[in-house]
Scaffold this motif. Sequence first.
Motif, mmCIF file in Angstrom:
data_model
loop_
_atom_site.group_PDB
_atom_site.id
_atom_site.type_symbol
_atom_site.label_atom_id
_atom_site.label_comp_id
_atom_site.label_asym_id
_atom_site.label_seq_id
_atom_site.Cartn_x
_atom_site.Cartn_y
_atom_site.Cartn_z
ATOM 1 N N GLN A 33 0.864 -1.186 0.000
ATOM 2 C CA GLN A 33 0.000 0.000 0.000
ATOM 3 C C GLN A 33 0.895 1.228 0.000
ATOM 4 N N ASP A 34 0.650 2.105 -0.963
ATOM 5 C CA ASP A 34 1.445 3.330 -1.046
ATOM 6 C C ASP A 34 1.282 4.178 0.207
ATOM 7 N N VAL A 35 2.167 5.119 0.357
ATOM 8 C CA VAL A 35 2.142 6.035 1.503
ATOM 9 C C VAL A 35 0.883 6.891 1.445
ATOM 10 N N VAL A 36 0.172 6.953 2.582
ATOM 11 C CA VAL A 36 -1.015 7.797 2.711
ATOM 12 C C VAL A 36 -0.835 8.723 3.913
ATOM 13 N N LEU A 37 -1.494 9.853 3.857
ATOM 14 C CA LEU A 37 -1.476 10.808 4.966
ATOM 15 C C LEU A 37 -2.711 10.588 5.825
ATOM 16 N N ASP A 38 -2.498 10.392 7.110
ATOM 17 C CA ASP A 38 -3.588 10.306 8.078
ATOM 18 C C ASP A 38 -3.611 11.645 8.815
ATOM 19 N N ASP A 39 -4.500 12.534 8.372
ATOM 20 C CA ASP A 39 -4.593 13.880 8.964
ATOM 21 C C ASP A 39 -4.968 13.833 10.437
ATOM 22 N N TYR A 40 -5.825 12.894 10.805
ATOM 23 C CA TYR A 40 -6.296 12.798 12.186
ATOM 24 C C TYR A 40 -5.136 12.542 13.144
ATOM 25 N N ARG A 41 -4.247 11.642 12.758
ATOM 26 C CA ARG A 41 -3.111 11.276 13.609
ATOM 27 C C ARG A 41 -1.833 12.040 13.269
ATOM 28 N N GLN A 42 -1.869 12.815 12.180
ATOM 29 C CA GLN A 42 -0.713 13.592 11.716
ATOM 30 C C GLN A 42 0.501 12.701 11.454
ATOM 31 N N VAL A 43 0.263 11.630 10.681
ATOM 32 C CA VAL A 43 1.319 10.703 10.302
ATOM 33 C C VAL A 43 1.149 10.300 8.843
ATOM 34 N N THR A 44 2.258 9.862 8.239
ATOM 35 C CA THR A 44 2.172 9.158 6.974
ATOM 36 C C THR A 44 2.349 7.677 7.283
ATOM 37 N N ILE A 45 1.665 6.848 6.492
ATOM 38 C CA ILE A 45 1.629 5.412 6.752
ATOM 39 C C ILE A 45 1.732 4.665 5.427
ATOM 40 N N LYS A 84 4.555 18.343 14.790
ATOM 41 C CA LYS A 84 4.724 18.227 16.239
ATOM 42 C C LYS A 84 3.434 17.794 16.922
ATOM 43 N N GLU A 85 2.299 17.939 16.244
ATOM 44 C CA GLU A 85 1.011 17.521 16.795
ATOM 45 C C GLU A 85 0.745 16.036 16.565
ATOM 46 N N SER A 86 1.628 15.343 15.888
ATOM 47 C CA SER A 86 1.451 13.930 15.602
ATOM 48 C C SER A 86 1.363 13.126 16.898
ATOM 49 N N VAL A 87 0.556 12.070 16.864
ATOM 50 C CA VAL A 87 0.400 11.202 18.035
ATOM 51 C C VAL A 87 1.690 10.473 18.375
ATOM 52 N N VAL A 88 2.644 10.401 17.440
ATOM 53 C CA VAL A 88 3.897 9.690 17.686
ATOM 54 C C VAL A 88 5.123 10.606 17.706
ATOM 55 N N PHE A 89 4.912 11.905 17.640
ATOM 56 C CA PHE A 89 6.046 12.836 17.592
ATOM 57 C C PHE A 89 6.955 12.711 18.818
ATOM 58 N N ASP A 90 6.369 12.717 20.008
ATOM 59 C CA ASP A 90 7.186 12.617 21.235
ATOM 60 C C ASP A 90 7.880 11.266 21.333
ATOM 61 N N LEU A 91 7.197 10.211 20.914
ATOM 62 C CA LEU A 91 7.806 8.882 20.927
ATOM 63 C C LEU A 91 9.004 8.837 19.984
ATOM 64 N N MET A 92 8.875 9.437 18.822
ATOM 65 C CA MET A 92 9.991 9.481 17.861
ATOM 66 C C MET A 92 11.182 10.215 18.464
ATOM 67 N N LYS A 93 10.917 11.309 19.173
ATOM 68 C CA LYS A 93 12.001 12.054 19.810
ATOM 69 C C LYS A 93 12.712 11.215 20.857
#
Length: 129
Positions: free
Chosen positions: A29-41, A59-68
């Motif tokens: 599955q190609d890369v899609v943008l999930d606006d709700y979670r602010q991630v590409t998947i 920075k509003e992404s649900v995984v931004f802090d985890l990535m940091k």
Amino acid sequence: MRIHHIGYLVKKMDKAVKAFLNLGYTLVQDVVLDDYRQVTICFMEKDGYKIELVSPVSKESVVFDLMKRVGNTPYHICYETEDMDDQIAALLAQHYVICSEKHEAIAIAGKRVCFLIHPFIGMIELVEV
């Protein structure tokens, strides 16, 4: 519950896709943008195993802090369930805590997903099939 995929947190989606292609994975599955979670998947597969690459886009992404904190890493296992409400109730009784309420997932054909966390296991995702 049957495993649907393993989620990988990645900083650079394009470079991660290339690295997994080099390991013999195929893009399913190609890369899609999930606006709700602010991630590409995107989803990739090898030998019957599916992985989900997830990359924060703000920075509003649900995984931004985890990535940091942890960087590129596998970070959840997703399980299929036929009855999300019953499965959530069963997991709550086993000391899981909801960390992201049920919501449609654009990357999984709009199916509802829910994220839970357990103190001895970490994060899991449920997807309703």
